[in-house]
Design a protein around this motif. Structure first.
Motif, PDB file in Angstrom:
ATOM      1  N   MET A 105       0.854  -1.185   0.000  1.00 34.25           N
ATOM      2  CA  MET A 105       0.000   0.000   0.000  1.00 34.25           C
ATOM      3  C   MET A 105       0.888   1.233   0.000  1.00 34.25           C
ATOM      4  SD  MET A 105      -2.777  -1.585  -0.173  1.00 34.25           S
ATOM      5  CE  MET A 105      -3.769  -0.117  -0.226  1.00 34.25           C
ATOM      6  N   TYR A 152      -1.768   0.983  -4.689  1.00 31.56           N
ATOM      7  CA  TYR A 152      -1.985  -0.318  -4.077  1.00 31.56           C
ATOM      8  C   TYR A 152      -1.599  -1.390  -5.075  1.00 31.56           C
ATOM      9  CZ  TYR A 152      -6.162   1.543  -6.272  1.00 31.56           C
ATOM     10  OH  TYR A 152      -7.003   2.208  -7.118  1.00 31.56           O
ATOM     11  N   ALA A 174      -8.024  -3.848  -1.455  1.00 31.95           N
ATOM     12  CA  ALA A 174      -7.494  -2.552  -1.888  1.00 31.95           C
ATOM     13  C   ALA A 174      -8.364  -1.408  -1.379  1.00 31.95           C
ATOM     14  CB  ALA A 174      -7.368  -2.506  -3.405  1.00 31.95           C
ATOM     15  N   SER A 177      -7.080   1.253   1.298  1.00 37.00           N
ATOM     16  CA  SER A 177      -7.047   2.623   0.776  1.00 37.00           C
ATOM     17  C   SER A 177      -7.818   3.574   1.680  1.00 37.00           C
ATOM     18  CB  SER A 177      -7.611   2.669  -0.641  1.00 37.00           C
ATOM     19  OG  SER A 177      -6.754   1.986  -1.532  1.00 37.00           O
TER      20      SER A 177
END
Length: 178
Positions: free
Chosen positions: A77, A92, A104, A108
């Motif tokens: 990440m 990502y 993801a 995120s």
């Protein structure tokens, strides 16, 4: 840098202990299809890791994290500084076995929250190839909005690059209002 937590994930600041995870991730050409169009060699990954570590040392609160789902590596990440003060670029890279499981998006959201609430960013953006629908779906899922399509020149363009790159963003005000 802080360890970040989500309902399923723990994001540890990237260290040399995560090199083998990065090597394995970048050995899958599908994971890198929209970045390099091929798998990367161990030496390439080691060089990228060293650059990430150096960049992370220069950016208070920003940089790179290794995500884990239990004991399993769940992705690299990224939230390094952007080109403008108060900005950062979200990124990502998830192992293919974990695609379409919300990893993801979940990670995120944690990075975006960290960037706005802890670091004090004003803008977080992300870019990908226009043909990378999966990555764009993540951007939309975390509240980012489409900003533009642009056409950079590449020495060795990947298939689909003729359609350009897209940029999405979210501002601190948009995040606070969501």
């Amino acid at each position: 840098m802080s360890v970040l937590y989500t309902p399923r994930l723990v994001l540890h600041p990237l260290t040399d202990a995560h090199i083998e995870c990065e090597v394995e991730l970048d050995a899958d050409p599908e994971v890198l299809r929209f970045l390099y169009g091929r798998a990367r060699s161990r030496d390439e990954v080691l060089a990228s890791h060293a650059a990430r570590m150096e960049e992370g040392r220069r950016a208070e609160g920003l940089g790179y994290w290794a995500a884990f789902l239990g004991d399993a590596f769940a992705g690299l990440m990224m939230l390094p500084p952007g080109p403008d003060p108060g900005s950062a670029e979200l990124g990502y890279r998830i192992p293919r076995a974990l695609w379409r499981q919300g990893i993801a998006s979940e990670a995120s959201r944690a990075l975006i929250r960290h960037g706005f609430e802890k670091v004090g960013l004003r803008r977080i953006f992300a870019q990908t190839m226009a043909v990378n629908e999966g990555s764009q779906a993540v951007m939309r899922a975390v509240g980012m909005r489409y900003v533009r399509t642009f056409h950079p020149a590449f020495d060795d363009p990947l298939p689909g690059s003729e359609l350009g790159e897209v940029e999405y963003e979210i501002t601190a005000d948009e995040w606070a209002g969501s």
